[in-house]
Scaffold this motif. Structure first.
Motif, PDB file in Angstrom:
ATOM      1  N   MET A   1       0.852  -1.204   0.000  1.00  0.00           N
ATOM      2  CA  MET A   1       0.000   0.000   0.000  1.00  0.00           C
ATOM      3  C   MET A   1       0.880   1.244   0.000  1.00  0.00           C
ATOM      4  SD  MET A   1      -3.013   0.817   2.717  1.00  0.00           S
ATOM      5  CE  MET A   1      -4.638   1.276   2.155  1.00  0.00           C
ATOM      6  N   THR A   2       0.433   2.261  -0.710  1.00  0.00           N
ATOM      7  CA  THR A   2       1.191   3.510  -0.755  1.00  0.00           C
ATOM      8  C   THR A   2       1.275   4.108   0.646  1.00  0.00           C
ATOM      9  OG1 THR A   2       0.175   3.876  -2.894  1.00  0.00           O
ATOM     10  CG2 THR A   2       1.303   5.752  -1.921  1.00  0.00           C
ATOM     11  N   ARG A   3       2.444   4.639   0.963  1.00  0.00           N
ATOM     12  CA  ARG A   3       2.606   5.273   2.267  1.00  0.00           C
ATOM     13  C   ARG A   3       2.763   6.771   2.041  1.00  0.00           C
ATOM     14  NH1 ARG A   3       4.527   3.969   7.665  1.00  0.00           N
ATOM     15  NH2 ARG A   3       6.321   5.254   8.214  1.00  0.00           N
ATOM     16  N   VAL A   4       1.879   7.542   2.657  1.00  0.00           N
ATOM     17  CA  VAL A   4       1.886   8.992   2.484  1.00  0.00           C
ATOM     18  C   VAL A   4       2.274   9.635   3.802  1.00  0.00           C
ATOM     19  CG1 VAL A   4       0.485  11.044   1.953  1.00  0.00           C
ATOM     20  CG2 VAL A   4       0.068   8.897   0.722  1.00  0.00           C
ATOM     21  N   CYS A   5       3.222  10.550   3.750  1.00  0.00           N
ATOM     22  CA  CYS A   5       3.608  11.300   4.949  1.00  0.00           C
ATOM     23  C   CYS A   5       3.105  12.730   4.826  1.00  0.00           C
ATOM     24  CB  CYS A   5       5.126  11.302   5.108  1.00  0.00           C
ATOM     25  SG  CYS A   5       5.671  12.319   6.496  1.00  0.00           S
ATOM     26  N   VAL A   6       2.232  13.133   5.745  1.00  0.00           N
ATOM     27  CA  VAL A   6       1.742  14.513   5.802  1.00  0.00           C
ATOM     28  C   VAL A   6       2.574  15.242   6.846  1.00  0.00           C
ATOM     29  CG1 VAL A   6      -0.240  15.977   6.359  1.00  0.00           C
ATOM     30  CG2 VAL A   6      -0.594  13.813   5.128  1.00  0.00           C
ATOM     31  N   VAL A   7       3.142  16.387   6.472  1.00  0.00           N
ATOM     32  CA  VAL A   7       3.971  17.152   7.407  1.00  0.00           C
ATOM     33  C   VAL A   7       3.147  18.307   7.971  1.00  0.00           C
ATOM     34  CG1 VAL A   7       6.083  18.510   7.682  1.00  0.00           C
ATOM     35  CG2 VAL A   7       6.043  16.555   6.095  1.00  0.00           C
ATOM     36  N   GLY A   8       3.069  18.398   9.292  1.00  0.00           N
ATOM     37  CA  GLY A   8       2.336  19.482   9.945  1.00  0.00           C
ATOM     38  C   GLY A   8       1.545  18.935  11.123  1.00  0.00           C
ATOM     39  N   SER A   9       0.821  19.814  11.792  1.00  0.00           N
ATOM     40  CA  SER A   9       0.147  19.357  13.012  1.00  0.00           C
ATOM     41  C   SER A   9      -1.218  19.986  13.233  1.00  0.00           C
ATOM     42  CB  SER A   9       1.035  19.678  14.221  1.00  0.00           C
ATOM     43  OG  SER A   9       1.157  21.084  14.338  1.00  0.00           O
ATOM     44  N   GLY A  10      -1.761  20.645  12.224  1.00  0.00           N
ATOM     45  CA  GLY A  10      -3.001  21.384  12.451  1.00  0.00           C
ATOM     46  C   GLY A  10      -4.213  20.743  11.802  1.00  0.00           C
ATOM     47  N   GLY A  11      -5.293  21.518  11.774  1.00  0.00           N
ATOM     48  CA  GLY A  11      -6.537  21.047  11.194  1.00  0.00           C
ATOM     49  C   GLY A  11      -6.392  20.731   9.713  1.00  0.00           C
ATOM     50  N   ARG A  12      -5.614  21.561   9.015  1.00  0.00           N
ATOM     51  CA  ARG A  12      -5.383  21.294   7.584  1.00  0.00           C
ATOM     52  C   ARG A  12      -4.717  19.946   7.381  1.00  0.00           C
ATOM     53  NH1 ARG A  12      -1.855  25.812   5.848  1.00  0.00           N
ATOM     54  NH2 ARG A  12      -0.741  25.026   7.636  1.00  0.00           N
ATOM     55  N   GLU A  13      -3.729  19.651   8.217  1.00  0.00           N
ATOM     56  CA  GLU A  13      -3.022  18.378   8.069  1.00  0.00           C
ATOM     57  C   GLU A  13      -3.924  17.214   8.456  1.00  0.00           C
ATOM     58  OE1 GLU A  13      -1.530  21.148   9.532  1.00  0.00           O
ATOM     59  OE2 GLU A  13      -0.514  21.576   7.638  1.00  0.00           O
ATOM     60  N   HIS A  14      -4.804  17.436   9.440  1.00  0.00           N
ATOM     61  CA  HIS A  14      -5.759  16.388   9.804  1.00  0.00           C
ATOM     62  C   HIS A  14      -6.687  16.118   8.617  1.00  0.00           C
ATOM     63  CE1 HIS A  14      -8.366  14.681  13.342  1.00  0.00           C
ATOM     64  NE2 HIS A  14      -8.129  13.783  12.406  1.00  0.00           N
ATOM     65  N   ALA A  15      -7.110  17.190   7.929  1.00  0.00           N
ATOM     66  CA  ALA A  15      -7.984  17.024   6.764  1.00  0.00           C
ATOM     67  C   ALA A  15      -7.235  16.311   5.634  1.00  0.00           C
ATOM     68  CB  ALA A  15      -8.503  18.382   6.297  1.00  0.00           C
ATOM     69  N   LEU A  16      -5.955  16.631   5.444  1.00  0.00           N
ATOM     70  CA  LEU A  16      -5.164  15.936   4.420  1.00  0.00           C
ATOM     71  C   LEU A  16      -5.041  14.455   4.775  1.00  0.00           C
ATOM     72  CD1 LEU A  16      -2.395  18.620   3.796  1.00  0.00           C
ATOM     73  CD2 LEU A  16      -3.864  17.639   2.014  1.00  0.00           C
ATOM     74  N   ALA A  17      -4.767  14.183   6.042  1.00  0.00           N
ATOM     75  CA  ALA A  17      -4.647  12.784   6.475  1.00  0.00           C
ATOM     76  C   ALA A  17      -5.959  12.043   6.219  1.00  0.00           C
ATOM     77  CB  ALA A  17      -4.266  12.723   7.954  1.00  0.00           C
ATOM     78  N   GLY A  18      -7.076  12.715   6.499  1.00  0.00           N
ATOM     79  CA  GLY A  18      -8.386  12.112   6.281  1.00  0.00           C
ATOM     80  C   GLY A  18      -8.664  11.866   4.802  1.00  0.00           C
ATOM     81  N   LEU A  19      -8.139  12.742   3.959  1.00  0.00           N
ATOM     82  CA  LEU A  19      -8.325  12.577   2.514  1.00  0.00           C
ATOM     83  C   LEU A  19      -7.622  11.310   2.023  1.00  0.00           C
ATOM     84  CD1 LEU A  19      -9.156  13.879  -0.275  1.00  0.00           C
ATOM     85  CD2 LEU A  19      -6.912  14.997  -0.246  1.00  0.00           C
ATOM     86  N   PHE A  20      -6.405  11.081   2.528  1.00  0.00           N
ATOM     87  CA  PHE A  20      -5.614   9.949   2.042  1.00  0.00           C
ATOM     88  C   PHE A  20      -5.974   8.632   2.735  1.00  0.00           C
ATOM     89  CE2 PHE A  20      -2.637  13.522   1.087  1.00  0.00           C
ATOM     90  CZ  PHE A  20      -2.641  13.357  -0.291  1.00  0.00           C
ATOM     91  N   ALA A  21      -6.473   8.717   3.967  1.00  0.00           N
ATOM     92  CA  ALA A  21      -6.593   7.514   4.802  1.00  0.00           C
ATOM     93  C   ALA A  21      -7.325   6.333   4.154  1.00  0.00           C
ATOM     94  CB  ALA A  21      -7.232   7.870   6.144  1.00  0.00           C
ATOM     95  N   PRO A  22      -8.410   6.571   3.389  1.00  0.00           N
ATOM     96  CA  PRO A  22      -9.066   5.387   2.801  1.00  0.00           C
ATOM     97  C   PRO A  22      -8.240   4.705   1.709  1.00  0.00           C
ATOM     98  CG  PRO A  22     -10.532   7.316   2.772  1.00  0.00           C
ATOM     99  CD  PRO A  22      -9.160   7.808   3.126  1.00  0.00           C
ATOM    100  N   TYR A  23      -7.210   5.375   1.228  1.00  0.00           N
ATOM    101  CA  TYR A  23      -6.486   4.876   0.047  1.00  0.00           C
ATOM    102  C   TYR A  23      -5.014   4.587   0.302  1.00  0.00           C
ATOM    103  CZ  TYR A  23     -10.633   6.978  -1.967  1.00  0.00           C
ATOM    104  OH  TYR A  23     -11.938   7.309  -2.237  1.00  0.00           O
ATOM    105  N   ALA A  24      -4.503   4.979   1.457  1.00  0.00           N
ATOM    106  CA  ALA A  24      -3.066   4.865   1.686  1.00  0.00           C
ATOM    107  C   ALA A  24      -2.810   4.673   3.173  1.00  0.00           C
ATOM    108  CB  ALA A  24      -2.365   6.136   1.202  1.00  0.00           C
ATOM    109  N   GLU A  25      -1.608   4.207   3.459  1.00  0.00           N
ATOM    110  CA  GLU A  25      -1.163   4.217   4.855  1.00  0.00           C
ATOM    111  C   GLU A  25      -0.660   5.634   5.111  1.00  0.00           C
ATOM    112  OE1 GLU A  25       2.500   2.424   7.464  1.00  0.00           O
ATOM    113  OE2 GLU A  25       2.129   1.623   5.457  1.00  0.00           O
TER     114      GLU A  25
END
Ligand code: AMP
Ligand code: GLY
Length: 431
Positions: free
Chosen positions: A1-25
């Motif tokens: 599975m693709t592994r995506v690293c989101v850099v940051g710690s705020g709401g935007r990064e949480h939203a990015l993590a949520g965007l990728f989560a169904p499709y990637a680690e």
């Protein structure tokens, strides 16, 4: 599975993590205790197939270049492209070369105080004074009072108000109209809009009163969004800008956030940011349809990509801010209700200033603590749902606005003379 690293710690990064989560680690660094996959490890030490850098500071400091030099695939501009946000004077130079409609301006550095003040004296109407560099959300004064503008120019150029970031200023003519945010994906010379506009609400209090903040909520689509308006913005601003960057040998790979003012004469570009907006990301990204990984990867590679498609829901996000925000947010207040809200249909919680106490319970640890996004068929349905969700979240001194999506910033909303804040700040890292 693709592994995506989101850099940051705020709401935007949480939203990015949520965007990728169904499709990637997904791994988020440093993240926060309420974002799944958070690890406090330097991004340079993380193995991932794709890095997505959320905030502007690491981009301006060259994190994307550092990662690329280690052979990593990165969504986010290098140091050169990041100057669009890191230096307002340079950004204006690019806009002028590209012929982008924007506020008239002049640049002055620390040795030109006299000329800067003379210039202020020739200006009529609203005067805007900006620090050239990043100023943690506070570098912009918008005023109708020439004496206030003179004092601000003096304080900035002397280095007393913003240190080195302020020792060059951009003085602009004031424009007026509602403000909207456009997110364009840029992959070298290819670019395409995330096909919507969002609107941020920067004042702390309901009805656009009180001090400026990093953003107290957002709505998507923004009132007045049309495909034609988005295309106009791409044609008059984003495409010519990307051409100028390419001419200068800068291959921009990431998102280019255009902050536009909708003036009576048409859209005018106020600023570029080199990242998704926060809290705009929390209303735009949840509308993304399908797997985002191929698009982000293609952008990161500088290849052609399929523009995203969005669902047709309206999203409202309401920021819950800590007691004392934006001046001195209090930390350590116990947060309750998160699980109950997460279980609500059509509602998501994005955490920013959330830490944990010794018992592992969530507590406030920053100014903008979290935001609650709700979906609906229209703004009022989305807002009602978001408010219902927010009413179940508690922490001592919680501040939020009840009118997100209703009172878009308008020319006469609030106090343009900024006497309540000392400045109408730009809204970068005022978390
Ligand atoms: P900026 O960081 O350049 O976007 O500026 C921050 C905020 O200051 C914007 O969101 C606007 O509310 C305001 N602003 C910036 N430039 C102008 C301008 N030329 N005229 C009126 N307001 C402005
Ligand atoms: N919400 C505006 C910004 O992220 O700069």
């Amino acid at each position: 599975m693709t592994r995506v690293c989101v850099v940051g710690s705020g709401g935007r990064e949480h939203a990015l993590a949520g965007l990728f989560a169904p499709y990637a680690e997904v791994v988020v660094t440093p993240g926060n205790p309420c974002i799944a996959g958070s690890v406090d490890t330097s991004p340079l030490d993380i193995e991932a197939d794709l890095f997505v850098v959320g905030p502007e500071v690491p981009l301006v400091e060259g994190l994307a270049d550092d990662l690329r030099s280690r052979g990593r695939l990165v969504f986010g501009p290098g140091r050169q492209g990041a100057r669009l946000e890191g230096s307002k004077a340079w950004m204006k130079e690019v806009l002028v070369e590209a012929g982008v409609p924007t506020a008239g301006h002049r640049v002055f550095d620390a040795s030109e105080l006299g000329a800067a003040l003379e210039h202020v004296d020739t200006m009529e109407g609203t005067i805007v004074v900006k620090t050239d560099g990043l100023a943690a959300g506070k570098g912009v004064l918008v005023t109708d009072d020439r004496a206030e503008a003179r004092a601000d120019v003096t304080a900035k150029l002397s280095g007393t108000s913003f240190g080195a970031a302020g020792r060059r200023v951009v003085i602009e003519e004031g424009l007026s109209g509602p403000e909207v945010s456009l997110f364009a994906l840029v992959s070298g010379t290819e670019c395409a809009a995330v096909p919507t506009l969002a609107q941020d609400h920067k004042r702390l209090l309901t009805a656009d009163r009180g001090p400026n903040t990093g953003g107290m909520g957002a709505v998507c689509p923004a009132p007045g969004t049309t495909p034609e308006l988005i295309e106009t913005m791409m044609d008059v601003a984003v495409r010519p800008t990307v051409e100028v960057l390419a001419r200068r040998g800068i291959e921009y790979r990431g998102v280019l956030f255009g902050g536009f003012m909708l003036t009576a004469e048409g859209p005018r570009l106020l600023e570029y940011n080199i990242r998704f907006g926060d809290p705009e990301a929390q209303v735009v990204l949840p509308r993304w349809q399908g797997d985002p990984v191929p698009t982000f990867m293609a952008v990161a590679r500088g290849e052609a990509f399929d523009p995203p498609e969005l669902d047709d829901r309206t999203m409202v996000t309401i920021v819950c801010a800590a007691e004392g925000y934006p001046y001195s947010p209090r930390r350590g207040d116990l947060i309750t209700g998160l699980d109950e809200v997460r279980a609500m249909e059509g509602v998501s919680v994005f955490c920013a200033g959330v830490g944990s106490d010794s018992a592992g319970r969530p507590v406030t640890s920053g100014g903008r603590v979290l935001s609650v996004t709700a979906a609906g068929p229209d703004v009022s349905a989305a807002r009602s749902r978001a408010l219902a969700a927010v009413s179940r979240i508690h922490f001592a001194g919680m501040q939020y606005r009840e009118d997100i999506g209703t009172t878009g910033p308008s020319p006469d909303a609030g106090d343009r003379r900024s006497s309540d804040t000392g400045s109408r700040g730009r809204t970068g890292e005022q978390t």
